[in-house]
Design a protein around this motif. Structure first.
Motif, mmCIF file in Angstrom:
data_model
loop_
_atom_site.group_PDB
_atom_site.id
_atom_site.type_symbol
_atom_site.label_atom_id
_atom_site.label_comp_id
_atom_site.label_asym_id
_atom_site.label_seq_id
_atom_site.Cartn_x
_atom_site.Cartn_y
_atom_site.Cartn_z
ATOM 1 N N CYS A 297 0.773 3.614 1.959
ATOM 2 C CA CYS A 297 1.113 4.005 3.320
ATOM 3 C C CYS A 297 2.390 3.317 3.801
ATOM 4 O O CYS A 297 2.850 3.549 4.910
ATOM 5 C CB CYS A 297 -0.037 3.720 4.278
ATOM 6 S SG CYS A 297 -0.227 1.974 4.678
ATOM 7 N N HIS B 230 2.644 -0.043 4.000
ATOM 8 C CA HIS B 230 2.325 -1.357 4.566
ATOM 9 C C HIS B 230 2.457 -2.450 3.508
ATOM 10 O O HIS B 230 1.856 -2.359 2.444
ATOM 11 C CB HIS B 230 0.889 -1.315 5.111
ATOM 12 C CG HIS B 230 0.485 -2.574 5.798
ATOM 13 N ND1 HIS B 230 1.230 -3.144 6.806
ATOM 14 C CD2 HIS B 230 -0.595 -3.376 5.639
ATOM 15 C CE1 HIS B 230 0.620 -4.241 7.229
ATOM 16 N NE2 HIS B 230 -0.482 -4.397 6.538
ATOM 17 N N CYS C 238 0.834 -1.203 0.000
ATOM 18 C CA CYS C 238 0.000 0.000 0.000
ATOM 19 C C CYS C 238 0.868 1.252 0.000
ATOM 20 O O CYS C 238 2.032 1.215 0.442
ATOM 21 C CB CYS C 238 -0.885 -0.025 1.242
ATOM 22 S SG CYS C 238 -1.918 1.438 1.428
HETATM 23 ZN ZN ZN Z 1 -2.265 1.358 3.689
#
Ligand code: ZN
Length: 376
Positions: free
Chosen positions: A343, A345, A341
């Motif tokens: 972000c 992750h 992701c």
């Molecule tokens: Zn994420």
């Protein structure tokens, strides 16, 4: 709380004949009652009720010895099954669906006789034998103890073997255990299941082997001439292999469900819309039927143990990020095994999905699996 206990029966030869005759008479009753409903509708444009059919059955016992020989309540249970089939049919018509009209049952499609109130026509004796009215005392292999109070009994024939199923009342459900530890599970094609703890369970190897054997047997069956003796033999072999794989799968499901229920207070799982999926994609249908059985086993084991099972809408659970909740700009394909992701992750695709299932499961406080299923 209800629980079913199934055991193999070992009838002697005259008892087998009597059981077959009883099943045949129930099937005739079912088919006659079905014809009665159909004809009455065609000539009088009205539907026949269960009560009416039960009354007619009582009359027919005076002239038909094969019907007179049936236990009255179990014959009524057969008529109720037909009534249920019709009610389901009309409910689906009303809902705008196109259901098939209830069908006449051939020998292969009618395998069960029910005794709706224990003690009436069917009773387990102290010597471990099952007494059946007009048939006698049949040997039962009680491979595990029966729990609770027996309420109803069913006799089933499958691949030439007979079984008895006792449906028992176990009293009130136990107190809830509290949610922790909680787990989310993702059911998949690659792994059988992956949990939010990161554990995965692979489908057992013997299962794939058995599937291969089954496919070979089916091919061999399709090559045999219709009505030939060899075809009959080949068909028997297919049926035997089917039964064996089904048993292996059920054992596997029971074992894995037991592990999950023994170690968790809450289990979150996707809702399976079995009917919808199996129509659109036949190859997946078997998997889905397998999952549905697995989830049902989890639900009944959990109920006994006071563990909560929560049904989660599977929408986006494979796509969304389990850390930030964002959906990816480009959808993951089935071949993308890693979730990654914006972000930052990164996680195994299935573990990410299982974590999403768990998060949704925790947020749904009240909805149990059974509620969600009846809605779906
Ligand atoms: Zn994420």
């Amino acid at each position: 709380m209800r629980k079913a206990f199934k055991y193999r029966l070992y009838p002697n030869r005259p008892q087998v004949e009597a059981l077959d005759a009883m099943l045949g008479a129930h099937r005739r009753l079912y088919n006659l009652a079905l014809r009665d409903r159909r004809d009455t509708y065609e000539t009088e444009r009205r539907s026949v009720s269960y009560g009416e059919q039960s009354g007619r059955f009582k009359e027919s016992r005076k002239v038909l010895p094969s019907f007179a020989a049936l236990n009255f309540s179990s014959a009524q249970a057969t008529l109720r099954r037909l009534d249920k089939a019709f009610k389901a049919f009309f409910r689906r018509v009303k809902a705008g669906e196109c259901p098939g009209y209830p069908r006449f049952r051939g020998e292969e499609r009618f395998r069960t006789v029910e005794f709706p109130s224990y003690g009436d026509g069917c009773k387990l004796k102290d010597n471990g034998r099952l007494y059946i009215q007009r048939i006698g005392h049949i040997k039962v292999k009680l491979h595990r103890p029966i729990e609770g109070r027996i309420k109803t009994v069913s006799l089933k024939r499958s691949c030439g073997k007979w079984y008895v199923v006792f449906s028992c009342d176990l009293g009130d459900a136990p107190e809830a255990t509290g949610d922790d530890p909680a787990v989310g599970i993702d059911l998949g094609l690659k792994s059988f299941l992956v949990t939010s703890d990161g554990a995965s369970v692979e489908p057992p190897r013997y299962y794939r082997k058995a599937t291969k054997k089954l496919r070979r047997a089916q091919r061999s069956l399709s090559r045999k001439r219709k009505g030939s003796k060899r075809r009959g033999k080949a068909r028997e072999k297919v049926a035997r292999l089917h039964e064996k794989t089904a048993n292996q799968r059920r054992d596997f499901h029971h074992k894995e469900a037991r592990k999950l229920v023994d170690t968790h207070g809450l289990i979150a799982c996707e809702v399976l819309n079995v009917r919808g999926i199996s129509r659109s994609h036949l190859a997946k249908a078997t998997h889905d039927a397998g999952w549905a059985q697995f989830v049902n086993i989890i639900v009944s084991k959990a109920e006994e143990a006071g563990v909560r099972v929560v049904a989660v809408n599977p929408r986006n659970t494979t796509q969304a990020c389990s850390r930030c909740g964002a959906l990816p700009e480009v959808k993951k394909a089935l071949s993308d095994r890693v979730h990654s992701c914006g972000c930052g992750h990164t996680q195994d695709r299935d573990v990410n999905a299982a974590e999403n299932v768990l998060r949704l499961g925790r947020s749904l406080r009240a909805q149990t699996y059974r509620d969600a299923e009846s809605v779906a």
